[in-house]
Design an enzyme around this catalytic site. Structure first.
Site, short mmCIF file in Angstrom:
data_model
loop_
_atom_site.label_atom_id
_atom_site.label_comp_id
_atom_site.label_asym_id
_atom_site.label_seq_id
_atom_site.Cartn_x
_atom_site.Cartn_y
_atom_site.Cartn_z
N GLY A 170 6.93 -40.94 -59.39
CA GLY A 170 6.94 -40.82 -57.93
C GLY A 170 6.73 -39.42 -57.40
O GLY A 170 5.86 -39.16 -56.57
N ARG A 208 1.04 -50.16 -53.40
CA ARG A 208 1.22 -51.23 -54.39
C ARG A 208 0.43 -52.48 -54.00
O ARG A 208 -0.09 -53.17 -54.88
CB ARG A 208 2.71 -51.56 -54.53
CG ARG A 208 3.43 -50.48 -55.33
CD ARG A 208 4.92 -50.73 -55.41
NE ARG A 208 5.52 -49.87 -56.43
CZ ARG A 208 6.82 -49.69 -56.58
NH1 ARG A 208 7.66 -50.33 -55.79
NH2 ARG A 208 7.28 -48.90 -57.53
N LYS A 217 16.16 -31.89 -63.77
CA LYS A 217 17.14 -31.87 -64.85
C LYS A 217 16.56 -32.19 -66.22
O LYS A 217 15.83 -33.16 -66.37
CB LYS A 217 18.26 -32.87 -64.55
CG LYS A 217 19.08 -32.48 -63.32
CD LYS A 217 20.27 -33.39 -63.17
CE LYS A 217 21.25 -32.80 -62.17
NZ LYS A 217 22.42 -33.66 -62.01
N GLY A 265 9.67 -45.66 -63.64
CA GLY A 265 10.43 -45.91 -64.87
C GLY A 265 9.57 -46.29 -66.05
O GLY A 265 9.77 -45.83 -67.18
#
Length: 396
Positions: free
Chosen positions: A354, A39, A197, A377
């Protein structure tokens, strides 16, 4: 091509101007050292360019979750030295206490990191008073933190309404890549969606079937889709209660002429640990005491053929339990095929999240994709077709 947002190219003369730059400096640290400086490196292009043009660069960022109160554990002062090493320039630290006086001592070309924006309770609620506090220190605003763009915070969204606002170089590159991938992509488009999931990616799947020509489902999610199709998946990770939801997604895909690809051969084991005894079998041959842990080689080969006929690829999530060998095999093989097609010029490949970044690095091909987003996100919300407040604010 004109862009829907202003970039650093539109700023004009910024000599001596104070530029507030929202970056993502929320890096992992252990014992006072930064353990992954990805980052920090992502900010170099924007911060360096602004400093070279004679701006006084004031970097805004959050660090951890201090819950609106100052705390030494969450102080960005810890990041200043490693950040200075990455930039190859001196970086000053400015505490909120006496910030105006500290900023007044800075010269054109200087770079300073302001203390954690989340030390203000109003940062995360986009409180106008906090926006005004930040804005009082700067003349112009640059948002270079796509990874925080899905949050409507004072430093990511509010400032864009009170100061002239521009996208930084990292933000610009990210938005350009996303536009090529799902905004106005060249068809046929394929999407790889993996992960454990279905429940965490329902909105992604519902949105993608209306946008892509081929939806490739892997990871534990594929087991849930296979079970919905009547396949006995043994003791594989599976959300059996989502069978009807999977059916609805398949129906929506049919209506939109999107082909859903599920594995027809799989790698199974009786225990989930590194290098157990495995079998490679047809999906209809899973025993009651076996778990599906990766996509099989025949399916991976046919998925490679799908990619060869596509012009655009969006990838989020691994195909198998890639962190545990040998269940990284399918992910690595398909990623290498995508990388080769990208390098050959036939495929625009955009990946994000990620796990995905880790998987592509593991396969040694992250550098060969057209664009790899480190945003988790924000990338997922973009794949869901949601409006990102930090991006929308730049559009004016």
């Amino acid at each position: 091509m004109t862009k829907p947002f202003k970039t650093l190219d539109d700023m004009g003369d910024i000599q001596g101007k104070r530029v507030l730059v929202r970056e993502d400096l929320n890096v992992p640290m252990a014992e006072g050292r930064v353990t992954d400086d990805t980052r920090l490196r992502a900010t170099v292009a924007t911060v360096g360019e602004l400093a070279d043009k004679g701006a006084i660069v004031l970097v805004l960022a959050h660090f951890g979750r201090p819950k609106g109160k100052p705390s030494p554990d969450f102080s960005l002062s810890q990041v200043v030295k490693p950040y200075s090493e990455v930039l190859g320039r001196e970086v000053r630290y400015v505490d909120w206490e006496g910030a105006e006086d500290s900023v007044a001592t800075l010269e054109p070309g200087d770079i300073a990191v302001l203390e954690n924006t989340r030390f203000f309770g109003g940062e995360e609620t986009n409180d106008p008073a906090v926006v005004a506090r930040f804005a009082s220190l700067g003349d112009l605003y640059v948002n270079d933190a796509f990874s925080a763009a899905h949050r409507a915070h004072a430093s990511t969204e509010g400032l864009a309404h009170v100061l002239p606002a521009f996208a930084g170089r990292a933000m610009e590159a990210e938005l350009d890549a996303l536009q090529k991938a799902l905004g106005e992509p060249e068809h046929p488009v394929a999407a790889v969606v993996g992960g454990a999931k279905v429940s965490s990616k329902l909105d992604v799947l519902r949105h993608l079937v209306t946008r892509v020509d081929h939806l490739i489902i892997g990871g534990g999610m594929a087991n849930t889709f296979l079970a919905a199709r009547g396949v006995d998946v043994g003791k594989s990770l599976c959300e059996h209660e989502l069978a009807s939801t999977c059916e609805q997604i398949m129906d929506a895909a049919d209506k939109a002429n999107c082909t859903v690809h599920l594995p027809y051969d799989v790698v199974v084991a009786k225990e989930f640990k590194p290098n157990p005894a495995t079998r490679t079998i047809n999906v209809h041959e899973v025993a009651a005491d076996e778990m599906i842990l990766d996509v099989g080689p025949a399916a991976v080969e046919s998925l490679g053929d799908v990619l060869k006929n596509c012009r655009t690829l969006v990838w989020n999530g691994p195909l198998g339990a890639f962190e545990t060998p040998p269940f990284d095999t399918a992910t690595v093989a398909l990623a290498r095929t995508a990388a080769a097609l990208t390098e050959g010029g036939s495929l625009v490949s955009v990946a994000g999240g990620g796990d995905t970044v880790a998987a592509l690095n593991h396969a040694g091909v992250a550098g060969a994709f057209t664009f790899v987003s480190t945003a988790g996100g924000a990338f997922l919300e973009w794949m869901e077709g949601k409006t990102l407040p930090g991006v929308a604010a730049l559009h004016g």
